[in-house]
Design a protein around this motif. Structure first.
Motif, PDB file in Angstrom:
ATOM      1  N   MET A  85       2.224  10.142  -8.892  1.00  0.00           N
ATOM      2  CA  MET A  85       1.137   9.183  -8.674  1.00  0.00           C
ATOM      3  C   MET A  85      -0.121   9.874  -8.177  1.00  0.00           C
ATOM      4  SD  MET A  85       2.908   5.743  -7.118  1.00  0.00           S
ATOM      5  CE  MET A  85       1.308   4.980  -6.843  1.00  0.00           C
ATOM      6  N   SER A  86       0.027  10.807  -7.252  1.00  0.00           N
ATOM      7  CA  SER A  86      -1.162  11.482  -6.728  1.00  0.00           C
ATOM      8  C   SER A  86      -1.804  12.372  -7.794  1.00  0.00           C
ATOM      9  CB  SER A  86      -0.812  12.309  -5.490  1.00  0.00           C
ATOM     10  OG  SER A  86       0.224  13.227  -5.772  1.00  0.00           O
ATOM     11  N   GLN A  87      -0.977  12.894  -8.708  1.00  0.00           N
ATOM     12  CA  GLN A  87      -1.531  13.688  -9.810  1.00  0.00           C
ATOM     13  C   GLN A  87      -2.316  12.796 -10.775  1.00  0.00           C
ATOM     14  OE1 GLN A  87       1.995  15.606 -11.358  1.00  0.00           O
ATOM     15  NE2 GLN A  87       1.704  17.391 -10.038  1.00  0.00           N
ATOM     16  N   ASN A  93       0.815  -1.202   0.000  1.00  0.00           N
ATOM     17  CA  ASN A  93       0.000   0.000   0.000  1.00  0.00           C
ATOM     18  C   ASN A  93       0.853   1.258   0.000  1.00  0.00           C
ATOM     19  OD1 ASN A  93      -2.428  -1.366  -0.016  1.00  0.00           O
ATOM     20  ND2 ASN A  93      -2.592  -1.430   2.201  1.00  0.00           N
ATOM     21  N   TYR A  94       0.495   2.180  -0.869  1.00  0.00           N
ATOM     22  CA  TYR A  94       1.111   3.499  -0.908  1.00  0.00           C
ATOM     23  C   TYR A  94       0.164   4.487  -0.238  1.00  0.00           C
ATOM     24  CZ  TYR A  94       4.998   2.484  -4.102  1.00  0.00           C
ATOM     25  OH  TYR A  94       6.170   2.020  -4.657  1.00  0.00           O
ATOM     26  N   ASP A  95       0.719   5.521   0.363  1.00  0.00           N
ATOM     27  CA  ASP A  95      -0.093   6.612   0.868  1.00  0.00           C
ATOM     28  C   ASP A  95      -0.110   7.681  -0.218  1.00  0.00           C
ATOM     29  OD1 ASP A  95      -1.496   8.469   2.246  1.00  0.00           O
ATOM     30  OD2 ASP A  95      -0.036   8.747   3.866  1.00  0.00           O
ATOM     31  N   CYS A  96      -0.988   7.484  -1.189  1.00  0.00           N
ATOM     32  CA  CYS A  96      -1.073   8.322  -2.397  1.00  0.00           C
ATOM     33  C   CYS A  96       0.184   8.181  -3.245  1.00  0.00           C
ATOM     34  CB  CYS A  96      -1.358   9.772  -2.050  1.00  0.00           C
ATOM     35  SG  CYS A  96      -3.041   9.998  -1.447  1.00  0.00           S
ATOM     36  N   ASP A  97       1.274   8.856  -2.872  1.00  0.00           N
ATOM     37  CA  ASP A  97       2.501   8.742  -3.659  1.00  0.00           C
ATOM     38  C   ASP A  97       3.716   8.445  -2.789  1.00  0.00           C
ATOM     39  OD1 ASP A  97       2.924  11.189  -2.398  1.00  0.00           O
ATOM     40  OD2 ASP A  97       2.239  12.329  -4.133  1.00  0.00           O
ATOM     41  N   SER A  98       3.467   8.175  -1.521  1.00  0.00           N
ATOM     42  CA  SER A  98       4.568   7.960  -0.575  1.00  0.00           C
ATOM     43  C   SER A  98       4.660   6.492  -0.174  1.00  0.00           C
ATOM     44  CB  SER A  98       4.357   8.815   0.675  1.00  0.00           C
ATOM     45  OG  SER A  98       4.250  10.174   0.328  1.00  0.00           O
ATOM     46  N   HIS A  99       5.883   6.017  -0.085  1.00  0.00           N
ATOM     47  CA  HIS A  99       6.108   4.615   0.292  1.00  0.00           C
ATOM     48  C   HIS A  99       7.490   4.508   0.909  1.00  0.00           C
ATOM     49  CE1 HIS A  99       6.623   0.178  -0.348  1.00  0.00           C
ATOM     50  NE2 HIS A  99       5.338   0.205  -0.040  1.00  0.00           N
ATOM     51  N   ILE A 100       7.661   3.523   1.768  1.00  0.00           N
ATOM     52  CA  ILE A 100       8.937   3.349   2.449  1.00  0.00           C
ATOM     53  C   ILE A 100      10.083   3.112   1.465  1.00  0.00           C
ATOM     54  CG2 ILE A 100       8.641   0.840   2.787  1.00  0.00           C
ATOM     55  CD1 ILE A 100       9.962   1.245   5.559  1.00  0.00           C
ATOM     56  N   THR A 101       9.779   2.529   0.306  1.00  0.00           N
ATOM     57  CA  THR A 101      10.827   2.223  -0.682  1.00  0.00           C
ATOM     58  C   THR A 101      11.121   3.400  -1.614  1.00  0.00           C
ATOM     59  OG1 THR A 101       9.187   1.317  -2.221  1.00  0.00           O
ATOM     60  CG2 THR A 101      10.246  -0.235  -0.696  1.00  0.00           C
ATOM     61  N   GLY A 102      10.336   4.458  -1.525  1.00  0.00           N
ATOM     62  CA  GLY A 102      10.564   5.619  -2.390  1.00  0.00           C
ATOM     63  C   GLY A 102       9.257   6.325  -2.718  1.00  0.00           C
ATOM     64  N   TRP A 147      -3.740   9.995  -9.949  1.00  0.00           N
ATOM     65  CA  TRP A 147      -4.959   9.635  -9.219  1.00  0.00           C
ATOM     66  C   TRP A 147      -6.020  10.709  -9.426  1.00  0.00           C
ATOM     67  CZ3 TRP A 147      -6.706   5.754  -5.790  1.00  0.00           C
ATOM     68  CH2 TRP A 147      -7.903   6.067  -5.134  1.00  0.00           C
ATOM     69  N   ALA A 148      -5.629  11.960  -9.228  1.00  0.00           N
ATOM     70  CA  ALA A 148      -6.573  13.072  -9.361  1.00  0.00           C
ATOM     71  C   ALA A 148      -7.162  13.119 -10.770  1.00  0.00           C
ATOM     72  CB  ALA A 148      -5.881  14.388  -9.023  1.00  0.00           C
ATOM     73  N   MET A 149      -6.307  12.860 -11.783  1.00  0.00           N
ATOM     74  CA  MET A 149      -6.778  12.877 -13.166  1.00  0.00           C
ATOM     75  C   MET A 149      -7.751  11.725 -13.435  1.00  0.00           C
ATOM     76  SD  MET A 149      -4.518  12.458 -16.657  1.00  0.00           S
ATOM     77  CE  MET A 149      -4.491  10.670 -16.587  1.00  0.00           C
ATOM     78  N   LEU A 150      -7.420  10.536 -12.931  1.00  0.00           N
ATOM     79  CA  LEU A 150      -8.218   9.343 -13.220  1.00  0.00           C
ATOM     80  C   LEU A 150      -9.506   9.291 -12.409  1.00  0.00           C
ATOM     81  CD1 LEU A 150      -5.319   6.729 -13.329  1.00  0.00           C
ATOM     82  CD2 LEU A 150      -6.654   7.511 -15.293  1.00  0.00           C
ATOM     83  N   GLU A 151      -9.439   9.701 -11.153  1.00  0.00           N
ATOM     84  CA  GLU A 151     -10.586   9.567 -10.254  1.00  0.00           C
ATOM     85  C   GLU A 151     -11.358  10.869 -10.064  1.00  0.00           C
ATOM     86  OE1 GLU A 151     -11.578   6.458  -8.867  1.00  0.00           O
ATOM     87  OE2 GLU A 151     -10.194   5.954 -10.480  1.00  0.00           O
ATOM     88  N   GLN A 152     -10.841  11.941 -10.652  1.00  0.00           N
ATOM     89  CA  GLN A 152     -11.520  13.240 -10.544  1.00  0.00           C
ATOM     90  C   GLN A 152     -11.715  13.650  -9.079  1.00  0.00           C
ATOM     91  OE1 GLN A 152     -12.692  15.197 -13.589  1.00  0.00           O
ATOM     92  NE2 GLN A 152     -10.942  13.901 -14.039  1.00  0.00           N
TER      93      GLN A 152
END
Length: 326
Positions: free
Chosen positions: A219-221, A205-214, A223-228
């Protein structure tokens, strides 16, 4: 305190009895024999691969750029992105996939996109026993390949498509890894909308665009484009590595314009502003390996609406799919 070596040897001898020492020596011999056998196997495979590799680089202009058209829709397509992976392992991988009874009954079609212009397409098609082969420019990593296929076949896309890199994860000398085989043979059916084809450790699981590995801010942008909507906190499932199975319904649930937009970004030339995104001080974004390609690798679950945070747990329980509504 100094210990003399001469005093250690008798200690070891008495510590382990004769039976244990003999057993230890036998085990060592077996391990050595196994290593020698495996080295010979590797050498033989390498020689065989070398032979086929030479065929791949035959210089005949007409055959090098041979392309097959895709004219019709099928029940099941296997789409591979190829560059210079071991040809024998790739051929073996295709055979394993086609021999799974759950897939075999759908008469799968094998489509290979070759991104290496030095390779003879006709020979590659023959060695892989592919149905269709096409040459693409080496741009955008495997994500660019998949998007190209979707865009150019959007209206005749197969009922289900298995997208995979040729450098596959989940293959052994005996067949597909147990988890991979189980998903295709036991968990796949005509209702599956999306299924990741990677090991469970590559689903997190990512927190929008944040993850322990990088972190991947784009990604969050996306998401905003795809999910409005703004990306909500709480975790979105990500399955990275670029191996998955998806239905035509899930693909066509997104407008063609979305795929075209992402494709234009992932295949952008070196002057595009996306190549200036920073991931690390040593990573250089280039058209053949764009940093945005690593973002796209992580958005398939979002693009195909299978991003609920319980995906990893469901895969662990052998329920690793999101289903289309009937």
């Amino acid at each position: 305190m100094r210990i003399k070596i001469r005093s250690i040897i008798p200690y070891l001898w008495f510590k382990f009895n004769t039976k244990q020492i003999i057993l230890f020596i036998i085990c060592l011999v077996i391990i050595l024999i196994d290593i020698i056998i495996n080295i010979n196997k590797w050498q033989n495979r390498f020689k065989y691969s070398n032979k086929n590799s030479k065929l791949l680089y035959l210089k005949t202009n007409e055959l090098n750029f041979y392309n097959d058209p895709i004219l019709s829709q099928r029940q099941f397509d296997i789409v591979l992105s190829y560059y210079s992976e071991d040809i024998d392992i790739v051929a073996q991988y295709i055979r394993y996939l086609k021999n799974i009874s759950n897939i075999e009954k759908l008469n799968p079609r094998v489509i290979v996109y070759n991104k290496n212009s030095n390779i003879n397409n006709q020979v590659l098609k023959l060695l892989l026993d592919a149905d269709i082969i096409q040459l693409l420019p080496n741009l955008g990593r495997e994500g660019g390949t998949y998007l190209y296929h979707i865009i150019n076949n959007y209206h005749i896309i197969a009922n289900h498509t298995l997208f995979s890199q040729a450098g596959v994860e989940g293959i052994t000398d005996r067949g597909l890894a147990d988890w991979y085989f189980d998903r295709l043979e036991k968990q796949f059916n005509s209702s599956v909308g999306y299924m990741p084809l990677v090991t469970n450790i590559m689903i997190s699981n990512y927190d929008c665009d944040s993850h322990i590995t990088g972190n991947f801010p784009r990604m969050s942008q996306l998401w905003a484009m795809l999910e409005q909507s703004l990306c909500p906190p709480g975790g979105q499932a990500v399955a990275f590595r670029g191996q998955f199975l998806v239905s035509s319904k899930r693909i066509q649930n997104r407008p063609l314009s979305v795929y075209k937009y992402i494709y234009d970004l992932i295949t952008a030339n070196s002057s595009h502003w996306l190549h200036r995104d920073l991931r690390s001080l040593i990573f250089k974004s280039t058209p053949d390996n764009p940093i945005f390609g690593h973002v796209v690798e992580r958005i398939w679950t979002i693009l195909f609406k299978c991003f609920k945070s319980d995906l990893h747990d469901r895969c662990r329980r052998r329920e690793c799919a999101c289903f289309d509504e009937s």
